[in-house]
Write a protein that holds these residues in place. Structure first.
Motif, PDB file in Angstrom:
ATOM      1  N   TRP A  65       6.274 -67.273  46.754  1.00 29.63           N
ATOM      2  CA  TRP A  65       5.965 -68.504  47.482  1.00 29.63           C
ATOM      3  C   TRP A  65       4.572 -69.033  47.137  1.00 29.63           C
ATOM      4  O   TRP A  65       4.024 -69.875  47.854  1.00 29.63           O
ATOM      5  CB  TRP A  65       6.051 -68.259  48.987  1.00 29.63           C
ATOM      6  CG  TRP A  65       7.369 -67.704  49.431  1.00 29.63           C
ATOM      7  CD1 TRP A  65       7.622 -66.444  49.883  1.00 29.63           C
ATOM      8  CD2 TRP A  65       8.631 -68.381  49.444  1.00 29.63           C
ATOM      9  NE1 TRP A  65       8.941 -66.291  50.185  1.00 29.63           N
ATOM     10  CE2 TRP A  65       9.586 -67.472  49.928  1.00 29.63           C
ATOM     11  CE3 TRP A  65       9.030 -69.685  49.098  1.00 29.63           C
ATOM     12  CZ2 TRP A  65      10.932 -67.810  50.069  1.00 29.63           C
ATOM     13  CZ3 TRP A  65      10.369 -70.028  49.243  1.00 29.63           C
ATOM     14  CH2 TRP A  65      11.294 -69.098  49.721  1.00 29.63           C
ATOM     15  N   MET A  76       0.213 -75.692  47.517  1.00 27.04           N
ATOM     16  CA  MET A  76       0.367 -77.085  47.939  1.00 27.04           C
ATOM     17  C   MET A  76       0.077 -77.261  49.429  1.00 27.04           C
ATOM     18  O   MET A  76      -0.552 -78.240  49.839  1.00 27.04           O
ATOM     19  CB  MET A  76       1.773 -77.583  47.604  1.00 27.04           C
ATOM     20  CG  MET A  76       1.995 -77.783  46.108  1.00 27.04           C
ATOM     21  SD  MET A  76       3.617 -78.508  45.711  1.00 27.04           S
ATOM     22  CE  MET A  76       4.689 -77.100  46.004  1.00 27.04           C
ATOM     23  N   SER A  77       0.510 -76.283  50.227  1.00 29.73           N
ATOM     24  CA  SER A  77       0.266 -76.357  51.671  1.00 29.73           C
ATOM     25  C   SER A  77      -1.220 -76.304  51.986  1.00 29.73           C
ATOM     26  O   SER A  77      -1.724 -77.049  52.832  1.00 29.73           O
ATOM     27  CB  SER A  77       0.991 -75.216  52.391  1.00 29.73           C
ATOM     28  OG  SER A  77       2.386 -75.319  52.221  1.00 29.73           O
ATOM     29  N   SER A 116       3.364 -71.115  44.861  1.00 30.25           N
ATOM     30  CA  SER A 116       3.248 -72.569  44.684  1.00 30.25           C
ATOM     31  C   SER A 116       3.297 -73.298  46.025  1.00 30.25           C
ATOM     32  O   SER A 116       2.583 -74.278  46.244  1.00 30.25           O
ATOM     33  CB  SER A 116       4.372 -73.086  43.778  1.00 30.25           C
ATOM     34  OG  SER A 116       4.224 -72.578  42.480  1.00 30.25           O
ATOM     35  N   HIS A 117       4.149 -72.803  46.932  1.00 26.40           N
ATOM     36  CA  HIS A 117       4.261 -73.419  48.250  1.00 26.40           C
ATOM     37  C   HIS A 117       2.954 -73.255  49.031  1.00 26.40           C
ATOM     38  O   HIS A 117       2.489 -74.183  49.705  1.00 26.40           O
ATOM     39  CB  HIS A 117       5.413 -72.788  49.038  1.00 26.40           C
ATOM     40  CG  HIS A 117       6.736 -72.874  48.347  1.00 26.40           C
ATOM     41  ND1 HIS A 117       7.046 -72.088  47.260  1.00 26.40           N
ATOM     42  CD2 HIS A 117       7.819 -73.657  48.577  1.00 26.40           C
ATOM     43  CE1 HIS A 117       8.274 -72.370  46.859  1.00 26.40           C
ATOM     44  NE2 HIS A 117       8.763 -73.321  47.635  1.00 26.40           N
ATOM     45  N   TRP A 118       2.374 -72.058  48.931  1.00 22.30           N
ATOM     46  CA  TRP A 118       1.086 -71.798  49.582  1.00 22.30           C
ATOM     47  C   TRP A 118       0.007 -72.732  49.025  1.00 22.30           C
ATOM     48  O   TRP A 118      -0.787 -73.306  49.778  1.00 22.30           O
ATOM     49  CB  TRP A 118       0.664 -70.348  49.361  1.00 22.30           C
ATOM     50  CG  TRP A 118       1.143 -69.391  50.397  1.00 22.30           C
ATOM     51  CD1 TRP A 118       2.136 -68.454  50.285  1.00 22.30           C
ATOM     52  CD2 TRP A 118       0.635 -69.254  51.735  1.00 22.30           C
ATOM     53  NE1 TRP A 118       2.280 -67.765  51.449  1.00 22.30           N
ATOM     54  CE2 TRP A 118       1.376 -68.224  52.362  1.00 22.30           C
ATOM     55  CE3 TRP A 118      -0.362 -69.915  52.454  1.00 22.30           C
ATOM     56  CZ2 TRP A 118       1.150 -67.831  53.674  1.00 22.30           C
ATOM     57  CZ3 TRP A 118      -0.594 -69.530  53.771  1.00 22.30           C
ATOM     58  CH2 TRP A 118       0.153 -68.496  54.370  1.00 22.30           C
ATOM     59  N   ALA A 143       1.236 -81.100  43.493  1.00 27.40           N
ATOM     60  CA  ALA A 143       2.572 -80.771  42.987  1.00 27.40           C
ATOM     61  C   ALA A 143       2.617 -80.870  41.467  1.00 27.40           C
ATOM     62  O   ALA A 143       3.238 -80.032  40.790  1.00 27.40           O
ATOM     63  CB  ALA A 143       3.608 -81.713  43.601  1.00 27.40           C
ATOM     64  N   GLU A 189       1.171 -77.791  39.972  1.00 30.61           N
ATOM     65  CA  GLU A 189       2.105 -76.668  40.067  1.00 30.61           C
ATOM     66  C   GLU A 189       3.205 -76.777  39.018  1.00 30.61           C
ATOM     67  O   GLU A 189       3.640 -75.767  38.447  1.00 30.61           O
ATOM     68  CB  GLU A 189       2.718 -76.604  41.467  1.00 30.61           C
ATOM     69  CG  GLU A 189       1.729 -76.323  42.584  1.00 30.61           C
ATOM     70  CD  GLU A 189       0.967 -75.032  42.399  1.00 30.61           C
ATOM     71  OE1 GLU A 189       1.574 -74.035  41.952  1.00 30.61           O
ATOM     72  OE2 GLU A 189      -0.243 -74.998  42.702  1.00 30.61           O
TER      73      GLU A 189
END
Length: 209
Positions: A174, A180-181, A176-178, A144, A147
């Motif tokens: 999306w 971190m996931s 950043s979400h990808w 995080a 990012e």
């Protein structure tokens, strides 16, 4: 004897990393974006080198650090969205984007092993569910933070080409979400498949010390 073999392998890893670094710095896509991409890896490598004698890590941790540094140098040389092999994969499988960045974030989950070593050797947390929770939380926190740094770069750089390439969204809101996931998934997989090997190496490391 075993320690000598480990040291020789560590030196080999370092030489490979240096070789890739020299290649990476020669005519990259842009020196600004190259610096932005490789700086975290260089800082980590400097810390590892300066602490090698005082706090030697396991060979597995050094291998992971070397691997991730090499991946970063490759991404810095081409920019993450233009790595040739993944451009070929994109065209061959008719994908929407170059997935080198996604691949890199998945592999960054391997840092969970290095984090695990820090906690096992330097904290009072015992092996078990709480240790896994703390490791995964730390891995996610680092992801995080990265990012956030990428986001700040767009504000400081006012959205110029180097900052857009550093952000590497390729049109995906999306992204950043990808990232971190995938790091989270990579961390879970690393703990599942490498913890047993890591435990063995930590025990050997204690004997060396």
């Amino acid at each position: 004897m075993e320690k000598d073999k480990s040291t020789s392998f560590h030196v080999l890893l370092l030489l490979v990393v240096i070789a890739v670094f020299i290649w990476s710095v020669y005519k990259p896509a842009g020196y600004i974006i190259w610096t932005m991409e490789v700086l975290p890896a260089l800082v980590l490598l400097m810390v590892v080198l300066f602490t090698y004698k005082k706090f030697p890590l396991t060979t597995l941790s050094y291998f992971i650090i070397a691997l991730l540094s090499i991946l970063t140098f490759i991404g810095g040389h081409y920019t993450y969205s233009k790595v040739p092999l993944f451009n070929w994969i994109k065209d061959y499988f008719d994908l929407n984007r170059n997935n080198y960045d996604r691949f890199g974030h998945l592999l960054k989950g391997l840092l969970a092993i290095v984090i695990r070593e820090m906690f096992i050797r330097k904290s009072a947390i015992k092996k078990g569910p709480w240790l896994i929770f703390v490791i995964l939380s730390t891995s996610l926190a680092i992801s995080a933070l990265y990012e956030i740094i990428e986001w700040l770069s767009t504000k400081i750089g006012k959205g110029g080409k180097p900052t857009k390439e550093f952000l590497g969204m390729q049109g995906d809101i999306w992204d950043s979400h990808w990232d971190m996931s995938l790091t989270f998934v990579g961390s879970i997989l690393a703990l599942l498949f490498l913890s047993k090997m890591h435990n063995t190496q930590i025990e050997k490391q204690k004997n060396y010390n």
